[in-house]
Design an enzyme around this catalytic site. Structure first.
Site, PDB file in Angstrom:
ATOM      1  CB  THR A   1      -1.518  11.996   5.845  1.00  0.00           C
ATOM      2  OG1 THR A   1      -0.590  10.921   5.649  1.00  0.00           O
ATOM      3  CG2 THR A   1      -2.768  11.716   5.022  1.00  0.00           C
ATOM      4  CG  ASN A   2       2.742  14.449   2.145  1.00  0.00           C
ATOM      5  OD1 ASN A   2       2.001  15.071   1.391  1.00  0.00           O
ATOM      6  ND2 ASN A   2       3.593  15.041   2.964  1.00  0.00           N
ATOM      7  CG  ASN A   3       0.900   6.692   4.362  1.00  0.00           C
ATOM      8  OD1 ASN A   3       0.170   6.032   3.641  1.00  0.00           O
ATOM      9  ND2 ASN A   3       1.769   6.153   5.194  1.00  0.00           N
ATOM     10  CB  ALA A   4      -1.849   7.299  -0.964  1.00  0.00           C
TER      11      ALA A   4
ATOM     12  CG  ASP B   1       3.977  11.038  14.099  1.00  0.00           C
ATOM     13  OD1 ASP B   1       4.241  10.976  12.881  1.00  0.00           O
ATOM     14  OD2 ASP B   1       4.832  10.813  14.971  1.00  0.00           O
TER      15      ASP B   1
ATOM     16  CE  LYS C   1       0.218   7.725   8.680  1.00  0.00           C
ATOM     17  NZ  LYS C   1       0.744   8.955   9.298  1.00  0.00           N
TER      18      LYS C   1
ATOM     19  CG  ASP D   1       0.263  -3.199   7.891  1.00  0.00           C
ATOM     20  OD1 ASP D   1       0.338  -2.885   9.087  1.00  0.00           O
ATOM     21  OD2 ASP D   1      -0.473  -2.613   7.079  1.00  0.00           O
TER      22      ASP D   1
ATOM     23  N   GLY E   1       3.878  -0.344   5.329  1.00  0.00           N
ATOM     24  CA  GLY E   1       4.806  -0.228   6.459  1.00  0.00           C
ATOM     25  C   GLY E   1       5.199  -1.582   7.027  1.00  0.00           C
TER      26      GLY E   1
ATOM     27  NE  ARG F   1      -3.067   5.653  10.457  1.00  0.00           N
ATOM     28  CZ  ARG F   1      -2.366   4.579  10.175  1.00  0.00           C
ATOM     29  NH1 ARG F   1      -2.918   3.536   9.607  1.00  0.00           N
ATOM     30  NH2 ARG F   1      -1.071   4.551  10.430  1.00  0.00           N
TER      31      ARG F   1
HETATM   32  P1  ITT Z   1       2.592  11.193   7.058  1.00  0.00           P
HETATM   33  O1  ITT Z   1       3.558  11.697   8.104  1.00  0.00           O
HETATM   34  O2  ITT Z   1       2.615  11.971   5.774  1.00  0.00           O
HETATM   35  O3  ITT Z   1       1.183  11.035   7.591  1.00  0.00           O
HETATM   36  P2  ITT Z   1       4.193   8.770   7.211  1.00  0.00           P
HETATM   37  O4  ITT Z   1       4.197   7.526   6.366  1.00  0.00           O
HETATM   38  O5  ITT Z   1       5.466   9.522   7.396  1.00  0.00           O
HETATM   39  O6  ITT Z   1       3.012   9.699   6.640  1.00  0.00           O
HETATM   40  P3  ITT Z   1       4.015   8.388  10.139  1.00  0.00           P
HETATM   41  O7  ITT Z   1       5.187   9.269  10.349  1.00  0.00           O
HETATM   42  O8  ITT Z   1       2.796   8.605  10.954  1.00  0.00           O
HETATM   43  O9  ITT Z   1       3.575   8.359   8.591  1.00  0.00           O
HETATM   44  O10 ITT Z   1       4.302   6.847  10.316  1.00  0.00           O
HETATM   45  C1  ITT Z   1       5.575   6.346  10.428  1.00  0.00           C
HETATM   46  C2  ITT Z   1       5.705   4.980   9.889  1.00  0.00           C
HETATM   47  O11 ITT Z   1       5.133   4.047  10.809  1.00  0.00           O
HETATM   48  C3  ITT Z   1       5.024   4.673   8.555  1.00  0.00           C
HETATM   49  O12 ITT Z   1       5.758   5.117   7.457  1.00  0.00           O
HETATM   50  C4  ITT Z   1       4.991   3.146   8.634  1.00  0.00           C
HETATM   51  O13 ITT Z   1       6.223   2.598   8.313  1.00  0.00           O
HETATM   52  C5  ITT Z   1       4.725   2.915  10.117  1.00  0.00           C
HETATM   53  N1  ITT Z   1       3.268   2.717  10.300  1.00  0.00           N
HETATM   54  C6  ITT Z   1       2.362   3.617  10.739  1.00  0.00           C
HETATM   55  N2  ITT Z   1       1.112   3.080  10.732  1.00  0.00           N
HETATM   56  C7  ITT Z   1       1.251   1.825  10.236  1.00  0.00           C
HETATM   57  C8  ITT Z   1       0.350   0.766   9.951  1.00  0.00           C
HETATM   58  O14 ITT Z   1      -0.953   0.875  10.121  1.00  0.00           O
HETATM   59  N3  ITT Z   1       0.850  -0.372   9.461  1.00  0.00           N
HETATM   60  C9  ITT Z   1       2.163  -0.541   9.268  1.00  0.00           C
HETATM   61  N4  ITT Z   1       3.084   0.417   9.476  1.00  0.00           N
HETATM   62  C10 ITT Z   1       2.636   1.588   9.965  1.00  0.00           C
END
Ligand code: ITT
Length: 189
Positions: free
Chosen positions: A7-10, A68, A12, A150, A148, A176
Site C-alpha cells: 500500500t502507498n496509503n500511510a 483494496d 492503512k 470517514d 477518505g 479493514r
Molecule cells: P493503496 O491502493 O495504495 O492501498 P488507496 O488509498 O488507493 O491506497 P484503496 O484503493 O484501497 O486505497 O481505497 C480507495 C479509497 O477508498 C481510499 O482512498 C478512501 O478514499 C476510501 N477508503 C478506503 N478505506 C477507507 C476507510 O477506512 N475510511 C474512509 N475511506 C476509506
C-alpha cells in the site's frame, strides 16, 4: 514472519500495524525500495487486490498482502466502489466527498457500506479475506480523524462518524479490521 503490505496509503499501514501488533513484521513498500505506482485497473476489489500482490510477487519475489477497499452506496448502485479513491476524477478527498454529497442530495436512502478485500500471497498460494461494515452517509462532514470518506460515514449502531472515533475505536469495528482479523487468524493457524 515477514510480510510486505502493498500500500502507498500511510493511514492503512498504521491501522494494520496497530491491528497485528508485533506478531508479524509488516514491511512497507518503501522498506523494500518499491516506489512504483502499482496498477489497479480491475473492476472488482478482488481483482485490484490481487493485481497489487501479483505485481510484488513477480518483481520482488516476496510474501505479501494488499487490500483494496472502498465505499459502496446503495442509492448510487454501489458507487463509488472501486473508484472510491478518484470518484471525482481527482484524488482530492474534499472533491470526492462533495460529489457523493451532491449525488445524494434529496436522497432519503443513505445506506452505504465500506468493503475491504485482502489478497494474500504466501508461499505460492493465493488467498482472499473480506470485511464489510454497514452504515449511513450523513449530510455534513463531522470529525477530523481518519481518512477518505470517514467524516460522512456513521457505522450502524453508533452515533458518530468514523472521523470522530479514535483509531482504536475505528479498528474495533471497521471493514479493514474484520478482513485483517481473518488474515491474522489464518496466519496464526
Ligand atoms: P493503496 O491502493 O495504495 O492501498 P488507496 O488509498 O488507493 O491506497 P484503496 O484503493 O484501497 O486505497 O481505497 C480507495 C479509497 O477508498 C481510499 O482512498 C478512501 O478514499 C476510501 N477508503 C478506503 N478505506 C477507507 C476507510 O477506512 N475510511 C474512509 N475511506 C476509506
Amino acid at each position: 514472519m515477514e510480510l510486505v503490505f502493498a500500500t502507498n496509503n500511510a493511514h492503512k499501514l498504521e491501522e494494520v500495524q496497530q491491528m497485528v501488533g508485533n506478531r508479524f513484521s509488516i514491511k512497507s513498500l518503501a522498506d523494500i525500495s518499491c516506489f512504483d505506482d502499482i496498477p489497479e485497473t480491475g473492476n472488482t476489489f478482488e481483482d485490484n487486490a490481487k493485481q497489487k500482490t501479483n505485481y510484488l510477487v513477480e518483481k520482488y519475489h516476496v510474501n505479501c498482502f494488499a487490500d483494496d477497499s472502498g465505499l459502496e452506496i446503495e442509492a448510487l448502485g454501489g458507487e463509488p466502489g472501486v473508484y472510491s479513491a478518484r470518484y471525482s476524477g481527482s484524488r482530492d478527498m474534499e472533491q470526492n466527498i462533495d460529489l457523493v454529497l451532491e449525488k445524494l442530495n434529496a436522497e432519503t436512502n443513505r445506506n452505504a457500506r465500506f468493503k475491504t478485500v485482502i489478497s494474500l500471497f504466501l508461499n505460492n498460494q493465493q488467498y482472499f479475506f473480506q470485511g464489510i461494515v454497514e452504515g449511513k452517509i450523513i449530510e455534513v462532514r463531522t470529525g477530523t480523524k481518519g481518512f477518505g470518506y470517514d467524516p460522512v460515514f456513521i457505522p450502524n449502531g453508533f452515533d458518530k462518524t468514523f472521523a470522530e472515533m479514535t483509531l482504536e475505536e475505528k479498528n474495533k469495528i471497521s471493514h479493514r479490521s474484520i478482513a485483517v482479523g481473518k488474515l491474522v487468524e489464518f496466519l496464526n493457524s
